[in-house]
Design a protein around this motif. Structure first.
Motif, PDB file in Angstrom:
ATOM      1  N   PRO A  11     -29.160  31.731  16.946  1.00  9.20           N
ATOM      2  CA  PRO A  11     -29.768  30.501  17.466  1.00  9.20           C
ATOM      3  C   PRO A  11     -29.486  29.278  16.597  1.00  9.20           C
ATOM      4  O   PRO A  11     -29.267  28.175  17.118  1.00  9.20           O
ATOM      5  N   ASN A  12     -29.454  29.481  15.296  1.00  7.93           N
ATOM      6  CA  ASN A  12     -29.193  28.345  14.407  1.00  7.93           C
ATOM      7  C   ASN A  12     -27.719  27.937  14.413  1.00  7.93           C
ATOM      8  O   ASN A  12     -27.393  26.753  14.267  1.00  7.93           O
TER       9      ASN A  12
ATOM     10  N   ILE B 280     -27.433  25.703  17.331  1.00  7.96           N
ATOM     11  CA  ILE B 280     -27.960  24.365  17.053  1.00  7.96           C
ATOM     12  C   ILE B 280     -26.904  23.505  16.373  1.00  7.96           C
ATOM     13  O   ILE B 280     -26.658  22.357  16.759  1.00  7.96           O
ATOM     14  N   VAL B 281     -26.258  24.068  15.359  1.00  7.31           N
ATOM     15  CA  VAL B 281     -25.233  23.323  14.616  1.00  7.31           C
ATOM     16  C   VAL B 281     -24.064  22.971  15.529  1.00  7.31           C
ATOM     17  O   VAL B 281     -23.573  21.839  15.527  1.00  7.31           O
ATOM     18  N   ALA B 282     -23.622  23.935  16.334  1.00  9.00           N
ATOM     19  CA  ALA B 282     -22.485  23.691  17.230  1.00  9.00           C
ATOM     20  C   ALA B 282     -22.788  22.601  18.250  1.00  9.00           C
ATOM     21  O   ALA B 282     -21.941  21.728  18.515  1.00  9.00           O
TER      22      ALA B 282
ATOM     23  N   MET C  41     -18.928  30.550  10.583  1.00 10.43           N
ATOM     24  CA  MET C  41     -18.070  29.385  10.819  1.00 10.43           C
ATOM     25  C   MET C  41     -17.159  29.652  12.025  1.00 10.43           C
ATOM     26  O   MET C  41     -16.937  28.770  12.867  1.00 10.43           O
ATOM     27  N   ARG C  42     -16.645  30.864  12.129  1.00  9.63           N
ATOM     28  CA  ARG C  42     -15.812  31.214  13.280  1.00  9.63           C
ATOM     29  C   ARG C  42     -16.641  31.186  14.564  1.00  9.63           C
ATOM     30  O   ARG C  42     -16.184  30.679  15.598  1.00  9.63           O
ATOM     31  N   MET C  43     -17.840  31.736  14.499  1.00 10.37           N
ATOM     32  CA  MET C  43     -18.711  31.710  15.669  1.00 10.37           C
ATOM     33  C   MET C  43     -19.028  30.273  16.076  1.00 10.37           C
ATOM     34  O   MET C  43     -19.021  29.927  17.269  1.00 10.37           O
ATOM     35  N   CYS C  44     -19.287  29.434  15.113  1.00  6.38           N
ATOM     36  CA  CYS C  44     -19.574  28.035  15.402  1.00  6.38           C
ATOM     37  C   CYS C  44     -18.374  27.391  16.099  1.00  6.38           C
ATOM     38  O   CYS C  44     -18.540  26.633  17.066  1.00  6.38           O
ATOM     39  N   GLY C  45     -17.176  27.692  15.631  1.00  6.31           N
ATOM     40  CA  GLY C  45     -15.971  27.168  16.267  1.00  6.31           C
ATOM     41  C   GLY C  45     -15.851  27.607  17.713  1.00  6.31           C
ATOM     42  O   GLY C  45     -15.476  26.820  18.591  1.00  6.31           O
TER      43      GLY C  45
END
Length: 238
Positions: free
Chosen positions: A47-48, A51-53, A76-80
């Motif tokens: 979930p966090n 939020i960042v993405a 970081m990869r997941m965020c991308g």
């Protein structure tokens, strides 16, 4: 590293939970011999990461997305990948550019959560909408590579949600005898999703193939069925 990437990393670091630093490498089998061997985790919950993405995607270029996808840290990869999903929907970056970036960086989509979060909403949707041949799914399926095979199978989720089961059944049948538990689960999951929409179609497939699938696949596939029907399959009384 751009200022934008630094901001994303700092934002993720602000959500680090010490217990997850310990838990996540175990959960995703990043230990020696595990399917996620060598992966690094910051300790940030999904979930966090979302939020960042969501806060960062509008400022992210395709080059910055590529940087995120190749990052050592799993989060970081997941965020991308989640940033890619936002871009695909909002079309701030052309969809064909997003899809080509995704395919070019599949080596970094290297755990089941990364695959399952991204593949059907990107690749599956793009194929269903007629913007790319479904041949790519069969090429990935025949690659012999664990994560690419799972991408191919789970990408059909988008088609399943549109009541199109052709590729899902074909790819599931192709991997009934695969030797990895994560493929057993992926196949069973897709069959279950079909059954939630059309139980007759799922049962027709199961009647032909249930004897040739792993117990894990079968249990996943029949999870939502009536208990009486479940027991018939589990006992082989079909």
């Amino acid at each position: 590293m751009t200022e934008n990437i630094q901001d994303i990393q700092q934002a993720l670091e602000s959500f680090v939970e010490e217990k997850k630093v310990v838990q996540l490498p175990i959960f995703f089998k990043a230990f020696p011999g595990g399917y996620g061997e060598g992966d690094l985790f910051m300790g940030v919950s999904m979930p966090n990461i979302r939020i960042v993405a969501k806060e960062a995607y509008q400022e992210c270029s395709i080059e910055e997305i590529q940087y995120l996808l190749k990052h050592d840290y799993h989060e970081m990869r997941m965020c991308g990948l989640i940033i890619m999903l936002h871009h695909y929907t909002k079309k701030l970056i052309p969809q064909d550019v997003i899809i080509q970036c995704y395919l070019d960086h599949l080596d970094y989509v290297n755990n089941w959560d990364l695959v399952d979060t991204s593949c059907y909403k990107l690749l599956g949707r793009y194929i269903y909408e007629g913007k790319m041949s479904n041949k790519v799914l069969y090429e990935l399926s025949g690659s012999g590579h664990l994560w690419r095979i799972r991408v191919a199978i789970v990408a059909t989720m988008y088609m399943i949600k549109k009541d199109d089961y052709t590729d899902a059944f074909a790819l599931c049948e192709e991997h009934l005898s695969h030797d990895h538990d994560l493929i057993h689960k992926a196949v069973g999951w897709m069959l279950k999703e079909i059954g939630k929409r059309d139980e007759e179609a799922e049962r027709d497939f199961l009647d032909k193939h249930y004897k040739n699938m792993s117990r894990t696949t079968l249990r996943y596939a029949i999870e939502k069925m009536d208990e009486r029907v479940r027991q018939i399959y589990l006992k082989g009384d079909v």
